[in-house]
Structure formats: structure tokens, C-alpha cells
Enzyme design. Structure first.
Site, PDB file in Angstrom:
ATOM      1  N   PRO A   2       0.787  -1.403   0.103  1.00 29.82           N
ATOM      2  CA  PRO A   2       0.023  -0.036  -0.070  1.00 29.82           C
ATOM      3  C   PRO A   2       0.805   1.427  -0.091  1.00 29.82           C
ATOM      4  O   PRO A   2       1.768   1.530   0.742  1.00 29.82           O
ATOM      5  CB  PRO A   2      -0.713  -0.172   1.326  1.00 29.82           C
ATOM      6  CG  PRO A   2      -0.916  -1.770   1.531  1.00 29.82           C
ATOM      7  CD  PRO A   2       0.445  -2.181   0.954  1.00 29.82           C
ATOM      8  N   GLU A   3       0.831   2.077  -0.932  1.00 33.68           N
ATOM      9  CA  GLU A   3       1.420   3.512  -0.980  1.00 33.68           C
ATOM     10  C   GLU A   3       0.372   4.692  -0.620  1.00 33.68           C
ATOM     11  O   GLU A   3      -0.597   4.362   0.050  1.00 33.68           O
ATOM     12  CB  GLU A   3       1.920   3.675  -2.534  1.00 33.68           C
ATOM     13  CG  GLU A   3       2.799   2.380  -3.048  1.00 33.68           C
ATOM     14  CD  GLU A   3       3.360   2.798  -4.499  1.00 33.68           C
ATOM     15  OE1 GLU A   3       3.189   3.737  -4.807  1.00 33.68           O
ATOM     16  OE2 GLU A   3       3.838   1.602  -4.842  1.00 33.68           O
TER      17      GLU A   3
END
Length: 270
Positions: A2-3
Site C-alpha cells: 500500500p502506497e
């Protein structure tokens, strides 16, 4: 992993369920994730009222009326689930609120983390001290980027992934923004012209904003708190599209930089 857009989507999804709520129960179902949970986590959070949520880089921050801040990182496969059921095998942290809702931190691979910081987390949490500006902030502009990249021989992609240069950017969105700005990921950062940087800054902001609007990109186990998947992946320009056509008429290629896949178009990215 997840960014920034996935973490921002998560924070926005949690906000209406936590802000203003008293935490009637906080409990951990195992001693650690990537590192141990704070030993006093339940004691300090139980009974407190959530005063707000925010994000810094790829971290989510939950603030309470006691001056404590719970800082979470989703690692490789983390996500929050909202419901009233019993925890599953990979639910490792439970939060129950006065509204009768249960929030569960779900992390099958356990590469995430949870920390508890008293006072201002921006100055008291070590991981935040050296971070660069937020890419969606006014501080991240052409003048700043030109100054910090001047004379640097490292590839532009590597510099954008350096969290001390700009906070929160990850592999997917750097590949996408470089394609949008027509910059080769292998070009030495100090050799990128100011005109190209003037195209890159808004490209980074546009890619991130579009992904946030779409709920992020779904990779492996990532889901939004309401269980919905992120749909930005269907709009990827180059990422994961080796051999497919670029909008310029060229073919998207894949190379490896510092152990990570880089996707770009050799025809239009110079």
C-alpha cells in the site's frame, strides 16, 4: 505494498467511524507485527476519545484526547476492516467504539507496524523527522525539486523513491508520473531539465489525486476499510503493462532498478 493513495483512502474511510468516538476496548491478538505492539497500547487508548485522523507519507495517524497518537503502517498486505463480527485468523488488533462498531487491523503477512507516540508525532516519531515534503502539498514544487536534485547522479526514479526527498511516493506512482511527464526513469536526476521538472511535479500530483479518487490500486490483499477494492489499476499507463502499447505508439518495457520493476516507454520517455 500500500502506497500513499491507499493509506490516504484508508484514513478517509476510517475517519467517520472513529472521529469523536470513545474507544471502549482496544486489544491485540498477538504480540507483534513487524515489531512488537507497544506494551501499554491498550491501557493508554482504552477510554480515550479519537480527536482526528491524518496521514504522513505511508503512515496513518489516529489522535486521541489524551495527547497520544497511534501510528500505523500497512506493510505489504495490511488493511482495516469494519464490522461487528469475530476476528479472523489475520486480524491482529481490535478497536471497539461507543457506537458499537469494531475495527480490525488485518495483516496476513505481518509486515505492518503500530506505534504509540505522546505529543506531536511530526517531531516525536523518529520515522517522520527526516521525511521530505508531502507530494500533494504546496511545499513540493518545481523550485524545491530542482534544488534538491541539483548535481545528483542517481536515477530520477531512485531519487523520487527516496523518502527524504519526497514523502510517500512508491514504485507504482513514480512509474506512472515519469511516463506522464515523458522522463526516462534511468536519467540522472541532476540532468533532468527544469522544463521537465515543471511537467513532473503536476504529473505526480495528478497521478496521486486520480488514484485517491479511485480508492487506490489493489495489490495482493489491499482493501478499503469498507471492503471495497481500489480501482486505479485499470487506469495504469505503464505499470504492469510490459509489451503493451503506450499512448504515444511505442511499446512499454520493463527493467529492474534496485531490485524493483520499472515500467516505461523508451519511445517517449527521454
Amino acid at each position: 505494498m500500500p502506497e500513499l493513495p491507499e493509506v490516504e483512502t484508508t484514513v478517509r474511510g476510517l475517519t467517520p467511524h472513529l472521529t469523536g468516538q470513545r474507544l471502549v476496548r482496544v486489544s491485540t491478538l498477538r504480540p507483534d507485527l513487524r515489531r512488537p505492539f507497544p506494551v501499554d497500547l491498550a491501557q493508554r487508548l482504552t477510554g480515550s476519545i479519537v480527536t482526528g485522523l491524518s496521514r504522513r507519507a505511508k503512515y496513518g495517524i489516529i489522535a486521541t484526547d489524551r495527547g497520544d497518537h497511534m501510528i500505523f503502517h500497512l506493510g505489504m498486505s495490511g488493511s482495516w476492516r469494519i464490522g461487528n463480527g469475530e476476528p479472523g485468523k489475520h486480524d491482529h488488533l481490535l478497536i471497539d467504539t461507543t457506537a458499537g462498531q469494531r475495527l480490525m487491523l488485518h495483516d496476513p503477512r505481518r509486515f505492518g507496524s503500530v506505534d504509540l507516540v505522546a505529543g506531536d508525532p511530526l517531531t516525536n516519531f523518529p520515522a517522520f523527522v527526516t521525511l521530505g515534503p508531502e507530494p500533494l502539498s504546496d511545499a513540493f514544487d518545481v523550485s524545491y525539486l530542482a534544488r534538491v536534485l541539483a548535481g545528483r547522479r542517481a536515477p530520477i526514479k531512485a531519487m523520487l523513491l527516496d523518502q527524504t526527498v519526497v514523502a510517500g511516493l512508491g514504485n507504482i506512482y513514480v512509474c506512472e508520473a515519469l511516463n506522464m511527464a515523458r522522463i526516462a526513469p534511468t536519467r540522472a536526476a541532476g540532468d533532468v531539465s527544469r522544463a521537465k521538472l515543471a511537467a513532473l511535479v503536476p504529473a505526480i500530483k495528478a497521478v496521486l489525486e486520480a488514484s485517491i479518487a479511485a480508492g487506490g490500486s489493489t495489490l495482493r490483499d489491499y482493501k478499503q476499510p469498507d471492503g471495497e477494492l481500489g480501482y486505479f489499476a485499470k487506469d495504469w499507463r505503464v505499470y504492469g503493462r510490459e509489451g503493451e502499447g503506450c499512448e504515444c505508439g511505442g511499446r512499454i518495457a520493463r527493467i529492474v532498478q534496485s531490485g524493483r520493476s520499472t515500467f516505461s516507454c523508451p519511445k517517449c520517455q527521454r
